[in-house]
Design a protein around this motif. Structure first.
Motif, PDB file in Angstrom:
ATOM      1  N   THR A  78       1.115  -0.878   0.070  1.00 11.73           N
ATOM      2  CA  THR A  78      -0.034  -0.145  -0.098  1.00 11.73           C
ATOM      3  C   THR A  78       0.791   1.237  -0.016  1.00 11.73           C
ATOM      4  OG1 THR A  78      -1.508  -1.236   1.439  1.00 11.73           O
ATOM      5  CG2 THR A  78      -1.785   1.194   0.902  1.00 11.73           C
ATOM      6  N   PHE A  79       2.375   1.134   0.811  1.00 15.32           N
ATOM      7  CA  PHE A  79       2.669   2.317   1.424  1.00 15.32           C
ATOM      8  C   PHE A  79       3.937   2.611   0.257  1.00 15.32           C
ATOM      9  CE2 PHE A  79      -0.435   2.159   4.569  1.00 15.32           C
ATOM     10  CZ  PHE A  79      -0.802   3.787   4.408  1.00 15.32           C
ATOM     11  N   GLY A  80       3.605   1.622  -0.563  1.00 16.80           N
ATOM     12  CA  GLY A  80       5.476   1.394  -1.223  1.00 16.80           C
ATOM     13  C   GLY A  80       6.478   0.964  -0.171  1.00 16.80           C
ATOM     14  N   HIS A 124      17.201   5.685   5.444  1.00 14.74           N
ATOM     15  CA  HIS A 124      16.756   6.366   3.949  1.00 14.74           C
ATOM     16  C   HIS A 124      16.622   5.459   3.287  1.00 14.74           C
ATOM     17  CE1 HIS A 124      17.472  11.053   4.472  1.00 14.74           C
ATOM     18  NE2 HIS A 124      16.011  10.619   4.869  1.00 14.74           N
ATOM     19  N   TYR A 125      14.474   4.936   2.907  1.00 20.41           N
ATOM     20  CA  TYR A 125      14.865   4.287   1.542  1.00 20.41           C
ATOM     21  C   TYR A 125      13.990   4.626   0.638  1.00 20.41           C
ATOM     22  CZ  TYR A 125      16.130  -0.172   4.101  1.00 20.41           C
ATOM     23  OH  TYR A 125      16.880  -1.008   5.197  1.00 20.41           O
ATOM     24  N   GLY A 126      14.545   5.388  -0.728  1.00 21.06           N
ATOM     25  CA  GLY A 126      13.698   6.962  -1.020  1.00 21.06           C
ATOM     26  C   GLY A 126      12.908   7.295  -0.360  1.00 21.06           C
ATOM     27  N   ASP A 127      11.758   8.110  -0.824  1.00 23.74           N
ATOM     28  CA  ASP A 127      11.054   8.558  -0.010  1.00 23.74           C
ATOM     29  C   ASP A 127      10.541   8.490   1.691  1.00 23.74           C
ATOM     30  OD1 ASP A 127      11.074   9.323  -2.268  1.00 23.74           O
ATOM     31  OD2 ASP A 127       9.586  10.318  -2.335  1.00 23.74           O
ATOM     32  N   THR A 128      11.288   7.661   1.915  1.00 24.18           N
ATOM     33  CA  THR A 128      10.191   7.002   2.970  1.00 24.18           C
ATOM     34  C   THR A 128      11.725   6.482   4.394  1.00 24.18           C
ATOM     35  OG1 THR A 128       8.979   5.250   2.191  1.00 24.18           O
ATOM     36  CG2 THR A 128       9.327   5.444   4.326  1.00 24.18           C
TER      37      THR A 128
END
Lengths: 332, 332, 332, 332, 332
Positions: free
Chosen positions: B55-57, B77-81
Motif C-alpha cells: 500500500t505504501f510502497g 532512508h529508503y527512497g522517500d521513506t
C-alpha cells in the motif's frame, strides 16, 4: 522566588521603579539599545517561570528544562535566546561530600534570566561583584554569562583542590602500616569524582564554543566581540585544568585501590607467618612434654632429680631458640 | 494485528469510514496536502506487513527488518521513506529485570506506519496523548515520530532510575558487614546495563541527526522545520543524559565489584586471625596438660593436694590471658 | 626579580644602557625593525608583572596566568601577542622525584618576556647558549621561543630516561626472590608519571601548531618562516617520543604491579606449604610420643631396655623421612 | 581447482561451451555489454591463479594476496578491478570452536573471480541460490559481491549466536555451586571472540564504503546504483549488529571471569572455616584427654568408677556442642 | 662506514669509477635525468654524515636525527628531501628476545641515502635483491624506499609470528597442571610486545600517506605514480595486519595473566585442602592416643591383652577411613 531584578545601562546598575523591582517580578523594563535587564530567580514555582517565559518569549522546552533540577550542562539556541545549563558544585567539609546545584541561564539581546536550583553559589554575591566591574558589565548579557561561568568554574577548582586533599589522605592511609578500611573510602571518593565529572565534562564543549570568536550567538550577536571570546577562553582553560586534575585523581585512586589490595595480601601473608611461628612455639614444647610422658620403663631422665627442671628448661630453650630464629628470618 | 488506523487533518483526528478503519486494514486513505494517515500494528503476520508494504510502497529490506524483532536502533532512508528502529525498555519490578521490545516506524510525506514488537510501551496511549496536543500533530508525520521517540526515551529514564536504585542497593550490600554474594548480583546488573546500552547507544546518532535543522528527510521534507529540530534536540538531550547516567552506573558497579573483592580478602584475613586465636586458646592448655602428664619421678606439683586444681586454674588463666590479649589486639 | 634584559640586533646582543638594563627593569628599549628585546623575570612580584604588562601592552588575563604557577601548558593569542605556558620538569636524584616549575612566555613582534617560576631550567644558561647561535637568534622572538621549548623538551627527555631507570629497578625488584614492598614504589612512580604526563600531554597540541608552516602568529608574523616551522617540528617530534616513552612506562608499571600481585600469591602459597611441612615434622613425632604414652598394661616396647632410644630414633627417622619427601616434592 | 565458470546474461546463467567450462578453466568468454562471467576457484595452485590473473589482467600484488590465506579483510582498487578479501567463519559444534576460511573476490566490469580458501561457506550453494534471484543477478558483478557478502555475514550471525550460547553456559557454570575450572573455558572463549573480531572488525569499513551511494567503483561503475548501495547498507547493518553482539559478549566474559575470581576467594574462605571448625572438633577433646592424662596424685575423677565414660561423654558432648555452634554460625 | 655507493640508470646498476665508489665515499656522481645514486652507510661517524649532508644538501636537523639511533619512526619533508625513519626488528631465537635497529633514509629527486644503525636487516642483501627487480628500480628513489619498507615490514611479520608462538607456549604453560612462574614470562613478553608496538604503530601513518596517490612528495615528485602508491598500499596493509596481530597477542597475554592468577588461587585452595586432610590423618590418631594415655583407674581396654594392638588398629582404621573419605570428596 524572584531574588533580584535590575536594569544595566553602560555597565552601571540603574534603579528600576522600586515597586516594579520586586512585586511586578518579571515585568519587562523598556530599555535603550545597549542596556539590558537581569532577573535572578531561585527555585521558581511553575507560575513564576511561566510569567517570565511569557515576558521574554522563552521557548517552552527550555522553560521546562529550567524548572527541573536534573539537567546536564549544555548550551543551546532557542530562536534569539541562548540557554545555558550549569551544574554548581561545592564541598561540604563536615561530610567530605560534594554537593550539586544548578544554574539555568537565558540570555537574550537585552536581558538575562538566571534560574538557580539548590544552594552553593550565591548569585547575589556574584551580581554585587560584577556590578563593581563595569568593564565586564559593559559587554552586556554575554558579560553576565561570562561572570557567572567564571564564578562557577572557580568553585569547581576549589572542589577539585578539596578532592585532591582527600585523595592524599587516602593515599597516606593505604600506605600506613595500620589496618584501614580504605576500600570504602576509595569507593566513596570515586563516586564523588564521578559526580564531579558529570558536572564538568559536558560543560567543556559549550565553553569551547563560546571561546571561539566566530561563534554564532544569534540574537545576542551585537554583544559578542573577540574580547568576550578571550574571557570565555580563560574560563574554558580553567575548566580544562580542573577536568584534567580530576581525571588524574580518578586514575590515582584506582592505583591506590590496587595498592590497597596488594597490601591486604601482604598483610595476610605476614599474619600467616606470624601465626605459624607462634604455633611452633607451642607445639614443639608439646612434643617434648609428649616424649617425657611416654611410659617406657627405662628412661633415665625420668629418674633424675633435676629431670623435671631439665625438661622445662629444654622446652623454654627450644622455644627461645625458635623465637630468635623466627625473629631473625622476619617471621615474627 | 492492526491496532489503529486514522487520518489526521490539521492536527485533528478525522474519522475514516468506520469499516475502512479496521477491516480494510492497511488501505490507503486518500488525503489532502498536509493531512496524513497513521497506522499502528502490533506483531504483524508476514501477510499483514506485506499488505501494508504494498500500500505504501515500502522497501522490501526495511519490511524484512520490521518483521523481525532483533534489530539494532537505526535511522535509514529508503527512497522517500524514513525508517526508524527503536528499542523499547521497561523495568519489571518483581524480577528486578529490564525487558526489551521494539518499535519500527515508517514515515512518509503523508503517512506513518508503526510496527510494535513485544510489550512495554502502549502506542495506543501515546496516540491518545498526542491527539490532544494539536501543536505537535500539526508537524505531521515528523511530529508523530517525535512524540513516540519522546515517549520511548522517557521510559528509558524511568528504567535508568530503577537501575540506579539497584546499584545503590548493591553498594549498600557490598559495604554492609554481612557476608553477601554480591558478585552474582553485580554480574546480573552489569548484564542488564549492557542490554540497556545496546538499546540506547546506537539511537544517539539518529536522534542527533534529526536534531540538526538541515537534516535531509527526503520525501518528508515539507514537514521538517527548525521547530521540529528543536523538539528532537530535546529528545537527543534526554537520551544523552540517560546514557551518561548508565555509563556512570556501569563504572560504579565495577568499582563496587573491586571493593567486594577487597572485602572478601579482608574477611578472610580476619577469619584467619580469629581461627588462629581460637586455636591458641586450646593448644596452650594442651601443652600445660602435656607437662603435667610427664612421668618424672621428681615433680613436686604432682604430689600437691591442690596440684590438679592449680593446673586447671593455670590452664584457664593462661587461656583467659590470651583471650584478653587477642581481644585487645583485635584478633578476636 | 628581573634577571636579564637585552636587545638583540641581527642575532647579536646589543648593549643596552647599563642603568637601563637592571634598574629600569621593564623599560621598553626603542628598536629598529628586525631587532627585539628579551626580558627574563624570575618569580616576579605583582608590581613587577604589572609594570611589564603596561610596557608591552600584555593582556590582563594572560598576566594573571603568568603570575600564577599552576597553569597547564597552552599556547594562546592575545591580540598581537603569543602567550605560551610551559611546565619545566627535572629529576632530583637524591629523592628519586620529579620536580616541576613553569615558564610563561610572551612573544610579540619585537619583544620576548619570559617569566619563570620554580627552579629547574636556568634560562640564563639558555640565553648564553642562544647568544652563540646567531642563526637561531636571527629568527627573532620565534627563535627565542624555539630555543626555550627545545631546552625544556630536552630536559623532559632526561627526566624520561631517569624514570625509565626507576622502572627497570622496580621490575628487577618485583622479579627478585626477596620480599619487597613494590606496591608502594610502583604507586609513587605512577604518581610521578602522571605528573609528567600533565606537563607533557597538553604541550603537544601547541608544538604541533607551531610546527605547521601556515600557523597564524598574528603580530609576530614577520618572523615565522617555513624554517621556523621545521625547528618546531623537531621539538614536536621529541615531545612525541618522550610522551610515547612515558605512556609505555605507565603500561609497564601496571603490568609489573600485576606481576607483583601474582608473586605475593605465589609466595603465600609457598609459605603455606613450608609451614605445613614444618608442622608435619612436629605433629607426627607427637603422635608417636602419644602412642608410647598410652597406659596399656601389655605394651611390649615399654619393657624393652632400648625402648626409649628406639622411640626417639623412630621419631627422628619419621621426621627425617618426611623432611626428605617434602624436599623432593618442593614443599620445603 | 576451478569449481565453476559461467556467463550471466540479464540475470540468467548462459551455458558456456561445455568443454570451455571446466577444461579451459579461466578462459575469458567474450560477452555482450551487461553480461558478465563468474569463475569460482577453490585453493588454487599458483599456476591456476596466474592463468586467471593473465586472462583478466589482475594486479600482481592482489594475486599474491589471493594465493595466501592469511589476509585481513579489505577492499581495494587495483586499476579497473575491485579486490575484496573476506574471512569466512563457521562454528564446529563438536569442538565448540570457531573455524576460519577466506574468500578473495576480484570484481571487474564484466567478470567476477572468487577464490576460496578453507572450508565453511560453500560458494556453489550461494551461486545456485543467487541464480534463482534474477533481480539481484541483474545488478551484475556488484550483485554477486553483495550476495556473497550477505551469505558470509549471515554465517557470522550464526557463529555469534553459538558464541552467545557458550557464554551463557560459562555464566551458569561460574555461578553454580560446583567447583569448575571456568578460567580455562573463559580463556578459550575469549580467544575465539578475538578471532571473530579480527574477521569482522576490518570488514566494517569496506561494507560502509560500499553502502555509500557515491562510492567510486572505478571500472565497475556502470553497475553501481543507489539500489546496490541499499543492499550493502543492509549487509553493513547486520555486520554492525553482530560486531556489537560480540563486543558485548567479550565484556560479559570479562565480568564473568572477575566473578569467577571472587567465587574462588569466597570458596577458599568457606573451606578455611570448615577446616578450622573440623579441627576444633578434634583438638578440644585432645585437650580433655591431655588433662586426664596428667599425673597428679590427687585427681578425684581418676578414681571414679565411671570416670572414663564420663571423660568420653565430656569429649563427645563438647564436640557436639561445638559442631552445633559452628553449624549455627555457618562455619560448617 | 660507507657500505655501498652506486648509480642506477633505467633500473640498472651502472658502474661508478672504482675508486669513487668506496674512497670518495659520499661524492656526488653527476647523473642524467631519471638516474639516481644510492649510498648506503652503516653506523656512520659524525664526519661521514656531515660529508654526505654537505654533498646532498641535507637539513641539519634531519642529519642530527640520522646520527642518533633512538628515533621514533616518522616521515618528514625537509625542503626537497623526504626523510624516513624506520625501526628494524628481528627475533633472536636463543634468547626469545626481540632486537631493534634503525634505518634512516634520505630520498631526493636523484639520490637515496640509507643510514643503518644496529644489526638485523642487511641492506646489502636488499640492494642485491632489488637490483634484480628492474621494474621496481625503475620507479627510482621511491622504488628503493618501497623495497626497503617492504623488507622491514616482512621482517616485522616474522617477528610477529615468533611472538605468536611464544604466546602459545605461555598459554600452554598457564593451563598445564605444573606450577610454573608464568608471571615473569608474561611480563617479559608484554615488554617485548610494547617494544614491537613502538616500532610499528608510528610507522602506520607514514605508510598510509605514501599509499595515497596524491601524496605530495615535493622534490621527488617526478617519481610518484599511482603504481608507487599501490606498492606502498601493500606495505601499509601488511603493517596493519601485523599490528592487529600484535594488539591481539597483547590482549591474549592479559587474559592469560588473569587466568594465571585464577590458577594460583585455585592451587592454593587445593593445597590448603590437601594439607588439612593430611593434618586430620595425624591429629585424629593423636586424640586416640591421648584417650588411652588418660590415667583413669577403671579403663577396661588398658587391661586387655590385645588392648595395645586394638588401639593401633583403631588409629590406622580411622586414618584409613578418613583418607578414603577425603579421596572421595576430592580433598586429597
Amino acid at each position: 522566588m524572584i531574588v533580584d531584578n535590575a536594569l544595566y545601562h553602560h555597565g552601571r546598575r540603574v534603579p528600576v521603579g522600586e515597586g516594579a523591582d520586586q512585586s511586578l517580578g518579571s515585568a519587562r523594563v523598556p530599555c535603550d539599545p545597549g542596556d539590558f535587564q537581569w532577573i535572578g530567580i531561585h527555585e521558581p514555582s511553575p507560575d513564576e517561570l511561566q510569567l517570565i517565559a511569557d515576558t521574554f518569549g522563552l521557548h517552552p522546552l527550555a522553560v521546562e528544562d529550567a524548572g527541573d533540577s536534573h539537567q546536564r550542562p549544555k548550551l543551546e539556541h532557542y530562536g534569539d535566546t541562548l540557554f545555558l545549563v550549569l551544574k554548581t558544585l561545592w564541598y561540604v567539609d563536615e561530610e567530605d561530600a560534594v554537593e550539586t546545584g544548578e544554574i539555568n541561564m537565558f540570555v537574550g539581546a537585552d536581558f538575562v534570566v538566571t534560574v538557580r536550583h539548590g544552594e552553593g553559589i550565591d548569585l547575589a554575591d556574584s551580581r554585587r561583584d560584577l556590578e563593581e566591574r563595569a568593564q565586564v558589565l559593559e559587554h552586556g548579557p554575554m558579560g553576565v554569562m561570562y561572570a557567572i561561568c567564571d564564578r562557577v568554574v572557580d568553585e569547581y577548582e576549589r572542589v577539585g583542590a578539596a578532592l585532591e586533599e582527600d585523595v592524599d589522605e587516602v593515599e597516606e592511609s593505604v600506605f600506613s602500616p595500620a589496618r584501614t578500611d580504605d576500600a570504602n573510602r576509595i569507593y566513596v571518593l570515586k563516586r564523588e569524582i564521578a559526580e564531579f565529572r558529570r558536572a564538568v565534562m559536558p560543560l567543556r564543549e559549550p565553553m569551547r564554543k563560546l571561546a571561539m570568536e566566530g561563534f554564532d550567538t544569534t540574537g545576542v550577536e551585537g554583544h559578542v566581540t573577540s574580547e568576550t571570546a578571550t574571557y570565555f577562553r580563560d574560563v574554558s582553560d580553567h575548566l580544562q585544568r580542573v577536568s584534567e586534575l580530576v581525571d588524574n585523581l580518578d586514575v590515582l585512586l584506582s592505583t591506590a585501590f590496587d595498592a590497597h589490595l596488594a597490601r591486604i595480601s601482604v598483610q595476610q601473608n605476614e599474619d600467616m607467618r606470624k601465626i605459624s611461628a607462634g604455633a611452633a612455639l607451642v607445639v614443639v614444647p608439646t612434643l617434648i612434654a609428649g616424649i617425657y610422658g611416654m611410659n617406657f620403663e627405662h628412661m633415665p631422665e625420668l629418674g633424675w632429680v633435676y629431670g623435671y627442671p631439665f625438661a622445662l628448661v629444654l622446652m623454654v630453650g627450644v622455644a627461645t631458640g625458635l623465637f630468635a630464629w623466627f625473629k631473625k628470618s622476619g617471621w615474627l
